[in-house]
Design a protein around this motif. Structure first.
Motif, PDB file in Angstrom:
ATOM      1  N   ARG A  28       5.924   0.102  -5.052  1.00  0.00           N
ATOM      2  CA  ARG A  28       4.999  -0.743  -5.809  1.00  0.00           C
ATOM      3  C   ARG A  28       4.324  -1.781  -4.916  1.00  0.00           C
ATOM      4  O   ARG A  28       3.152  -2.120  -5.112  1.00  0.00           O
ATOM      5  CB  ARG A  28       5.765  -1.429  -6.932  1.00  0.00           C
ATOM      6  CG  ARG A  28       4.894  -2.262  -7.821  1.00  0.00           C
ATOM      7  CD  ARG A  28       5.662  -2.842  -8.966  1.00  0.00           C
ATOM      8  NE  ARG A  28       4.759  -3.610  -9.799  1.00  0.00           N
ATOM      9  CZ  ARG A  28       5.057  -4.060 -10.972  1.00  0.00           C
ATOM     10  NH1 ARG A  28       6.240  -3.825 -11.486  1.00  0.00           N
ATOM     11  NH2 ARG A  28       4.195  -4.748 -11.667  1.00  0.00           N
ATOM     12  N   ASP A  29       5.044  -2.276  -3.907  1.00  0.00           N
ATOM     13  CA  ASP A  29       4.461  -3.257  -2.982  1.00  0.00           C
ATOM     14  C   ASP A  29       3.273  -2.666  -2.226  1.00  0.00           C
ATOM     15  O   ASP A  29       2.304  -3.366  -1.947  1.00  0.00           O
ATOM     16  CB  ASP A  29       5.508  -3.759  -1.980  1.00  0.00           C
ATOM     17  CG  ASP A  29       6.432  -4.799  -2.583  1.00  0.00           C
ATOM     18  OD1 ASP A  29       5.940  -5.650  -3.337  1.00  0.00           O
ATOM     19  OD2 ASP A  29       7.640  -4.757  -2.307  1.00  0.00           O
ATOM     20  N   GLU A  41       0.298  -2.649  -4.752  1.00  0.00           N
ATOM     21  CA  GLU A  41      -0.210  -4.002  -4.987  1.00  0.00           C
ATOM     22  C   GLU A  41      -0.854  -4.580  -3.726  1.00  0.00           C
ATOM     23  O   GLU A  41      -1.869  -5.269  -3.796  1.00  0.00           O
ATOM     24  CB  GLU A  41       0.916  -4.912  -5.471  1.00  0.00           C
ATOM     25  CG  GLU A  41       1.389  -4.591  -6.871  1.00  0.00           C
ATOM     26  CD  GLU A  41       2.547  -5.461  -7.329  1.00  0.00           C
ATOM     27  OE1 GLU A  41       2.902  -6.433  -6.634  1.00  0.00           O
ATOM     28  OE2 GLU A  41       3.096  -5.158  -8.398  1.00  0.00           O
ATOM     29  N   ALA A  62      -4.266  -3.123  -3.288  1.00  0.00           N
ATOM     30  CA  ALA A  62      -5.188  -3.709  -4.266  1.00  0.00           C
ATOM     31  C   ALA A  62      -5.617  -5.116  -3.836  1.00  0.00           C
ATOM     32  O   ALA A  62      -6.797  -5.475  -3.948  1.00  0.00           O
ATOM     33  CB  ALA A  62      -4.541  -3.747  -5.642  1.00  0.00           C
ATOM     34  N   LYS A  63      -4.671  -5.908  -3.328  1.00  0.00           N
ATOM     35  CA  LYS A  63      -5.016  -7.258  -2.864  1.00  0.00           C
ATOM     36  C   LYS A  63      -5.964  -7.199  -1.676  1.00  0.00           C
ATOM     37  O   LYS A  63      -6.882  -8.010  -1.567  1.00  0.00           O
ATOM     38  CB  LYS A  63      -3.756  -8.028  -2.460  1.00  0.00           C
ATOM     39  CG  LYS A  63      -2.978  -8.562  -3.624  1.00  0.00           C
ATOM     40  CD  LYS A  63      -1.783  -9.368  -3.152  1.00  0.00           C
ATOM     41  CE  LYS A  63      -0.920  -9.777  -4.334  1.00  0.00           C
ATOM     42  NZ  LYS A  63       0.286 -10.484  -3.885  1.00  0.00           N
ATOM     43  N   ASP A  96      -6.489 -13.308   1.066  1.00  0.00           N
ATOM     44  CA  ASP A  96      -6.020 -12.237   0.182  1.00  0.00           C
ATOM     45  C   ASP A  96      -5.811 -10.942   0.959  1.00  0.00           C
ATOM     46  O   ASP A  96      -4.843 -10.213   0.735  1.00  0.00           O
ATOM     47  CB  ASP A  96      -7.012 -11.991  -0.958  1.00  0.00           C
ATOM     48  CG  ASP A  96      -7.013 -13.093  -2.002  1.00  0.00           C
ATOM     49  OD1 ASP A  96      -6.123 -13.970  -1.955  1.00  0.00           O
ATOM     50  OD2 ASP A  96      -7.913 -13.079  -2.868  1.00  0.00           O
ATOM     51  N   GLY A 135      -2.335  -9.017   1.368  1.00  0.00           N
ATOM     52  CA  GLY A 135      -2.251  -7.617   0.975  1.00  0.00           C
ATOM     53  C   GLY A 135      -1.714  -6.731   2.082  1.00  0.00           C
ATOM     54  O   GLY A 135      -0.911  -5.829   1.837  1.00  0.00           O
ATOM     55  N   GLN A 156       2.053  -7.336   2.335  1.00  0.00           N
ATOM     56  CA  GLN A 156       2.750  -6.718   1.216  1.00  0.00           C
ATOM     57  C   GLN A 156       2.765  -5.199   1.368  1.00  0.00           C
ATOM     58  O   GLN A 156       3.773  -4.546   1.088  1.00  0.00           O
ATOM     59  CB  GLN A 156       2.090  -7.116  -0.104  1.00  0.00           C
ATOM     60  CG  GLN A 156       2.889  -6.699  -1.311  1.00  0.00           C
ATOM     61  CD  GLN A 156       2.340  -7.268  -2.602  1.00  0.00           C
ATOM     62  OE1 GLN A 156       1.304  -7.931  -2.613  1.00  0.00           O
ATOM     63  NE2 GLN A 156       3.031  -7.027  -3.676  1.00  0.00           N
ATOM     64  N   ASN A 157       1.673  -4.635   1.840  1.00  0.00           N
ATOM     65  CA  ASN A 157       1.605  -3.196   2.070  1.00  0.00           C
ATOM     66  C   ASN A 157       2.616  -2.784   3.145  1.00  0.00           C
ATOM     67  O   ASN A 157       3.291  -1.762   3.014  1.00  0.00           O
ATOM     68  CB  ASN A 157       0.188  -2.801   2.473  1.00  0.00           C
ATOM     69  CG  ASN A 157      -0.042  -1.316   2.449  1.00  0.00           C
ATOM     70  OD1 ASN A 157       0.875  -0.521   2.433  1.00  0.00           O
ATOM     71  ND2 ASN A 157      -1.299  -0.927   2.442  1.00  0.00           N
TER      72      ASN A 157
END
Length: 57
Positions: free
Chosen positions: A3-4, A7, A10-11, A37, A41, A44-45
């Motif tokens: 999920r990270d 998301e 997307a960020k 952002d 992102g 997080q990816n």
């Protein structure tokens, strides 16, 4: 896929759009928010990629 990763991607895309709008309207604050952002992102990816790799073992 973690999920990270979803998301984070997307960020990153949202950040690119925000940066482009900031450039178009001459808003430096919006531009810098977009860059932040994108960076968030990407991190997080990357975390999601590590989680995916660990799940694969």
């Amino acid at each position: 896929m973690d999920r990270d990763r979803i998301e984070g991607s997307a960020k990153n895309v949202g950040g690119k759009a925000k940066e482009a709008v900031g450039k178009a309207v001459g808003d430096a604050k919006l531009q810098s928010e977009g860059k932040a952002d994108q960076a968030e992102g990407k991190v997080q990816n990357a975390i999601g990629g590590v989680k995916d790799a660990l799940k694969g073992k």
